[in-house]
Design a protein around this motif. Structure first.
Motif, PDB file in Angstrom:
ATOM      1  N   GLN A   7       1.967  10.337  -9.430  1.00 18.45           N
ATOM      2  CA  GLN A   7       2.639   9.575 -10.485  1.00 18.45           C
ATOM      3  C   GLN A   7       3.850   8.831  -9.959  1.00 18.45           C
ATOM      4  O   GLN A   7       4.115   7.693 -10.353  1.00 18.45           O
ATOM      5  CB  GLN A   7       3.057  10.504 -11.619  1.00 18.45           C
ATOM      6  N   ALA A   8       4.602   9.437  -9.050  1.00 18.28           N
ATOM      7  CA  ALA A   8       5.763   8.755  -8.482  1.00 18.28           C
ATOM      8  C   ALA A   8       5.351   7.494  -7.734  1.00 18.28           C
ATOM      9  O   ALA A   8       6.013   6.445  -7.834  1.00 18.28           O
ATOM     10  CB  ALA A   8       6.526   9.694  -7.557  1.00 18.28           C
ATOM     11  N   ALA A   9       4.248   7.558  -7.004  1.00 21.24           N
ATOM     12  CA  ALA A   9       3.769   6.373  -6.286  1.00 21.24           C
ATOM     13  C   ALA A   9       3.281   5.308  -7.250  1.00 21.24           C
ATOM     14  O   ALA A   9       3.533   4.108  -7.056  1.00 21.24           O
ATOM     15  CB  ALA A   9       2.656   6.774  -5.328  1.00 21.24           C
ATOM     16  N   VAL A  10       2.587   5.722  -8.315  1.00 22.15           N
ATOM     17  CA  VAL A  10       2.124   4.760  -9.317  1.00 22.15           C
ATOM     18  C   VAL A  10       3.309   4.101 -10.010  1.00 22.15           C
ATOM     19  O   VAL A  10       3.320   2.877 -10.233  1.00 22.15           O
ATOM     20  CB  VAL A  10       1.208   5.476 -10.337  1.00 22.15           C
ATOM     21  N   ASP A  11       4.318   4.866 -10.336  1.00 21.75           N
ATOM     22  CA  ASP A  11       5.498   4.308 -11.008  1.00 21.75           C
ATOM     23  C   ASP A  11       6.249   3.330 -10.110  1.00 21.75           C
ATOM     24  O   ASP A  11       6.872   2.378 -10.598  1.00 21.75           O
ATOM     25  CB  ASP A  11       6.434   5.430 -11.442  1.00 21.75           C
ATOM     26  N   ALA A  12       6.202   3.554  -8.803  1.00 17.73           N
ATOM     27  CA  ALA A  12       6.901   2.678  -7.872  1.00 17.73           C
ATOM     28  C   ALA A  12       6.120   1.412  -7.542  1.00 17.73           C
ATOM     29  O   ALA A  12       6.688   0.456  -7.009  1.00 17.73           O
ATOM     30  CB  ALA A  12       7.208   3.437  -6.582  1.00 17.73           C
ATOM     31  N   ALA A  13       4.847   1.411  -7.854  1.00 16.07           N
ATOM     32  CA  ALA A  13       3.998   0.279  -7.482  1.00 16.07           C
ATOM     33  C   ALA A  13       4.224  -0.913  -8.396  1.00 16.07           C
ATOM     34  O   ALA A  13       4.555  -0.775  -9.567  1.00 16.07           O
ATOM     35  CB  ALA A  13       2.525   0.702  -7.523  1.00 16.07           C
ATOM     36  N   LYS A  14       3.995  -2.100  -7.837  1.00 12.42           N
ATOM     37  CA  LYS A  14       4.093  -3.358  -8.570  1.00 12.42           C
ATOM     38  C   LYS A  14       2.689  -3.898  -8.827  1.00 12.42           C
ATOM     39  O   LYS A  14       1.716  -3.465  -8.181  1.00 12.42           O
ATOM     40  CB  LYS A  14       4.906  -4.369  -7.768  1.00 12.42           C
ATOM     41  N   PRO A  15       2.534  -4.849  -9.752  1.00  8.35           N
ATOM     42  CA  PRO A  15       1.220  -5.456  -9.958  1.00  8.35           C
ATOM     43  C   PRO A  15       0.626  -5.964  -8.648  1.00  8.35           C
ATOM     44  O   PRO A  15       1.314  -6.636  -7.864  1.00  8.35           O
ATOM     45  CB  PRO A  15       1.520  -6.606 -10.918  1.00  8.35           C
TER      46      PRO A  15
ATOM     47  N   ASP B 278      -0.431  -3.917  -6.217  1.00  9.69           N
ATOM     48  CA  ASP B 278      -0.322  -2.883  -5.189  1.00  9.69           C
ATOM     49  C   ASP B 278      -1.506  -1.914  -5.256  1.00  9.69           C
ATOM     50  O   ASP B 278      -2.225  -1.836  -6.260  1.00  9.69           O
ATOM     51  CB  ASP B 278       0.978  -2.096  -5.350  1.00  9.69           C
ATOM     52  N   THR B 279      -1.667  -1.160  -4.170  1.00 11.57           N
ATOM     53  CA  THR B 279      -2.697  -0.135  -4.077  1.00 11.57           C
ATOM     54  C   THR B 279      -2.051   1.202  -3.767  1.00 11.57           C
ATOM     55  O   THR B 279      -1.226   1.305  -2.848  1.00 11.57           O
ATOM     56  CB  THR B 279      -3.715  -0.476  -2.973  1.00 11.57           C
TER      57      THR B 279
ATOM     58  N   ARG C 181      -6.854   4.481  -5.515  1.00  8.92           N
ATOM     59  CA  ARG C 181      -8.050   4.707  -4.700  1.00  8.92           C
ATOM     60  C   ARG C 181      -7.926   6.010  -3.922  1.00  8.92           C
ATOM     61  O   ARG C 181      -6.954   6.236  -3.185  1.00  8.92           O
ATOM     62  CB  ARG C 181      -8.260   3.555  -3.728  1.00  8.92           C
ATOM     63  N   GLY C 182      -8.902   6.869  -4.100  1.00  7.55           N
ATOM     64  CA  GLY C 182      -8.983   8.067  -3.300  1.00  7.55           C
ATOM     65  C   GLY C 182      -9.694   7.808  -1.991  1.00  7.55           C
ATOM     66  O   GLY C 182     -10.024   6.665  -1.644  1.00  7.55           O
ATOM     67  N   SER C 183      -9.967   8.887  -1.273  1.00  7.02           N
ATOM     68  CA  SER C 183     -10.659   8.785   0.017  1.00  7.02           C
ATOM     69  C   SER C 183     -12.065   9.350  -0.075  1.00  7.02           C
ATOM     70  O   SER C 183     -12.620   9.836   0.906  1.00  7.02           O
ATOM     71  CB  SER C 183      -9.845   9.519   1.086  1.00  7.02           C
ATOM     72  N   GLY C 184     -12.644   9.301  -1.283  1.00  2.50           N
ATOM     73  CA  GLY C 184     -13.975   9.825  -1.507  1.00  2.50           C
ATOM     74  C   GLY C 184     -13.926  11.082  -2.365  1.00  2.50           C
ATOM     75  O   GLY C 184     -12.874  11.473  -2.865  1.00  2.50           O
ATOM     76  N   PRO C 185     -15.071  11.761  -2.543  1.00  2.00           N
ATOM     77  CA  PRO C 185     -15.126  12.929  -3.435  1.00  2.00           C
ATOM     78  C   PRO C 185     -14.174  14.054  -3.045  1.00  2.00           C
ATOM     79  O   PRO C 185     -13.818  14.886  -3.885  1.00  2.00           O
ATOM     80  CB  PRO C 185     -16.589  13.383  -3.322  1.00  2.00           C
TER      81      PRO C 185
ATOM     82  N   ARG D  17       0.864  -1.181   0.000  1.00  2.00           N
ATOM     83  CA  ARG D  17       0.000   0.000   0.000  1.00  2.00           C
ATOM     84  C   ARG D  17       0.901   1.233   0.000  1.00  2.00           C
ATOM     85  O   ARG D  17       1.781   1.374   0.846  1.00  2.00           O
ATOM     86  CB  ARG D  17      -0.891  -0.012   1.238  1.00  2.00           C
ATOM     87  N   HIS D  18       0.683   2.103  -0.980  1.00  5.71           N
ATOM     88  CA  HIS D  18       1.463   3.330  -1.109  1.00  5.71           C
ATOM     89  C   HIS D  18       0.526   4.504  -0.817  1.00  5.71           C
ATOM     90  O   HIS D  18      -0.453   4.705  -1.544  1.00  5.71           O
ATOM     91  CB  HIS D  18       2.046   3.468  -2.511  1.00  5.71           C
ATOM     92  N   THR D  19       0.806   5.268   0.207  1.00  6.64           N
ATOM     93  CA  THR D  19      -0.044   6.385   0.594  1.00  6.64           C
ATOM     94  C   THR D  19       0.542   7.697   0.078  1.00  6.64           C
ATOM     95  O   THR D  19       1.738   7.956   0.239  1.00  6.64           O
ATOM     96  CB  THR D  19      -0.219   6.457   2.114  1.00  6.64           C
ATOM     97  N   VAL D  20      -0.303   8.514  -0.551  1.00  3.90           N
ATOM     98  CA  VAL D  20       0.112   9.800  -1.105  1.00  3.90           C
ATOM     99  C   VAL D  20      -0.726  10.891  -0.446  1.00  3.90           C
ATOM    100  O   VAL D  20      -1.943  10.745  -0.286  1.00  3.90           O
ATOM    101  CB  VAL D  20      -0.084   9.844  -2.631  1.00  3.90           C
ATOM    102  N   ARG D  21      -0.058  11.990  -0.095  1.00  3.74           N
ATOM    103  CA  ARG D  21      -0.737  13.128   0.524  1.00  3.74           C
ATOM    104  C   ARG D  21      -0.584  14.352  -0.358  1.00  3.74           C
ATOM    105  O   ARG D  21       0.334  14.416  -1.185  1.00  3.74           O
ATOM    106  CB  ARG D  21      -0.162  13.372   1.921  1.00  3.74           C
ATOM    107  N   PRO D  22      -1.490  15.338  -0.207  1.00  2.00           N
ATOM    108  CA  PRO D  22      -1.388  16.549  -1.027  1.00  2.00           C
ATOM    109  C   PRO D  22       0.012  17.144  -0.958  1.00  2.00           C
ATOM    110  O   PRO D  22       0.630  17.237   0.109  1.00  2.00           O
ATOM    111  CB  PRO D  22      -2.436  17.475  -0.403  1.00  2.00           C
ATOM    112  N   GLY D  23       0.501  17.549  -2.110  1.00  2.00           N
ATOM    113  CA  GLY D  23       1.858  18.059  -2.220  1.00  2.00           C
ATOM    114  C   GLY D  23       2.855  17.010  -2.660  1.00  2.00           C
ATOM    115  O   GLY D  23       3.961  17.353  -3.104  1.00  2.00           O
ATOM    116  N   GLU D  24       2.484  15.725  -2.545  1.00  3.36           N
ATOM    117  CA  GLU D  24       3.330  14.633  -3.010  1.00  3.36           C
ATOM    118  C   GLU D  24       2.883  14.197  -4.400  1.00  3.36           C
ATOM    119  O   GLU D  24       1.770  14.497  -4.838  1.00  3.36           O
ATOM    120  CB  GLU D  24       3.276  13.465  -2.028  1.00  3.36           C
ATOM    121  N   SER D  25       3.726  13.453  -5.091  1.00  4.79           N
ATOM    122  CA  SER D  25       3.451  13.050  -6.472  1.00  4.79           C
ATOM    123  C   SER D  25       2.677  11.735  -6.530  1.00  4.79           C
ATOM    124  O   SER D  25       3.177  10.702  -6.072  1.00  4.79           O
ATOM    125  CB  SER D  25       4.762  12.906  -7.245  1.00  4.79           C
TER     126      SER D  25
END
Length: 364
Positions: A50-58, A60-61, A83-87, A40-48
């Motif tokens: 795309q960087a998390a998606v590129d680092a993920a493996k088949p 992963d979330t 996956r976001g955290s809702g609207p 599980r890769h968690t991204v917060r506002p101000g972070e990339s």
């Protein structure tokens, strides 16, 4: 005595084999490596993102915390979940033009892109629980995918399509909200950049979505073998278009059922492909063997060429509607008429519908 000695020898050999296995377990020799667990890769506002998606493996979330993210995201990894955290998790366009070295999704002005290659579809990607807003292209664009799942996504105020897919099979679009997009809220097609016959969608599903304020709520173009059900389509220029042309196989062989399609009365000007649109519930143009059943279609009112509740309209390239079944629908308060069959085409059947007017007369 001799039997006892033979038994003892067998026991010693068995014990030796067990000890050898135990040693292999301890040393790791001869054993297959353990499979890596999904991460599980968690991204917060101000972070990339795309960087998390590129680092993920088949498998992963990538989870996005609530907040605003100014970027486009390209997914090419199979079995990835975004996956976001809702609207309140919102992707909007980055400030300024895309950099020359940006990925193709950003350069095209789309929000999220899921793309495979000509030789290999990207499989089982999931996008869910976030908002895609204000992109000049499409909110979500998918090409060459298999079993893409888009769920609980809000796609609004994008320049062309809210959620769109081409050259793909077995997609699932469920419980999304698409509103105020420049063209269709949800759009499925064989290919947008080439002519050709309708493609088999392998049982694709468009279900439980809400579409409002778009040019067309849902458009399915030159495709076959899918289901459109339980959607609410309102305040668009047209609720739904099923579009084919002279190519073979023809579009159709799908089921449209249990949708609520009402008050699609916005006025949209003509385009190169279509005349003025207003007051259309479901329009079939160049379709064959489509079943339209158990829908509620009310108060779609206009005076455009395709206005009406359920409208069979010969395509602009002359492709007729053939062998479609319009059955057990509640179609009332639509103008120019509740049921409309314009143009050539045989084998179309209207039966069991609740309606007050038809063109020609006698379809109710």
């Amino acid at each position: 005595m001799e039997l006892r000695q033979k038994h003892q020898k067998r026991q010693r050999r068995k014990l030796g084999r067990l000890l050898a296995v135990a040693a292999a377990v301890v040393s790791g020799v001869g054993l297959a490596p353990a499979a890596e667990s999904p991460e599980r890769h968690t991204v917060r506002p101000g972070e990339s993102v795309q960087a998390a998606v590129d680092a993920a493996k088949p498998g992963d979330t990538v989870v996005l915390a609530p907040g605003t993210y100014r970027e486009s995201v390209l997914i090419t990894t199979a079995r990835l979940t975004l996956r976001g955290s809702g609207p309140a998790t919102v992707l909007v366009p980055p400030a300024g033009p895309a950099a020359a070295d940006a990925h193709g999704c950003a350069r095209a002005g789309h929000g999220v892109c899921v793309t495979g290659t000509e030789g290999a579809d990207v499989e089982r990607v999931s996008v869910r629980s976030l908002t895609l807003r204000g992109f000049k292209g499409h909110g979500l664009w998918a090409s060459r995918t298999d079993r893409l799942s888009v769920r609980q996504v809000v796609s609004e105020k994008n320049g062309v399509w809210g959620l769109a897919q081409q050259r793909s099979v077995r997609g699932s679009f469920r419980e999304n909200t698409v509103r105020e997009n420049g063209d269709a809220g949800i759009f499925l097609a064989n290919a947008v950049d080439a002519e050709g016959g309708a493609t088999d969608q392998g049982g694709a599903l468009i279900a439980g979505n809400t579409a409002s304020g778009n040019r067309i709520g849902v458009t399915v173009r030159r495709v076959r073998n899918l289901t459109v059900r339980d959607n609410e389509l309102t305040a668009n220029c047209a609720g739904m278009f099923i579009v084919g042309d002279e190519s073979k196989p023809a579009a159709g062989a799908m089921t449209v059922r249990s949708n609520d399609i009402s008050g699609n009365n916005r006025l949209c000007p003509a385009t190169a492909r279509l005349p003025v649109i207003q007051g259309s519930g479901i329009v079939l143009t160049g379709s064959e063997a489509t079943v339209v059943r158990s829908n509620t279609i009310r108060d779609n009112v206009g005076s455009a060429p395709m206005s009406g509740g359920i409208v069979l309209f010969e395509s602009l390239v002359g492709a007729a509607n053939t062998d479609n079944v319009i059955v057990n629908n509640e179609v009332e308060g639509n103008g120019r008429a509740d049921l409309v069959h314009r143009g050539d085409g045989g084998g179309n059947r209207f039966t069991g519908n609740t309606c007050a007017s038809s063109e020609p007369a006698g379809l109710c």
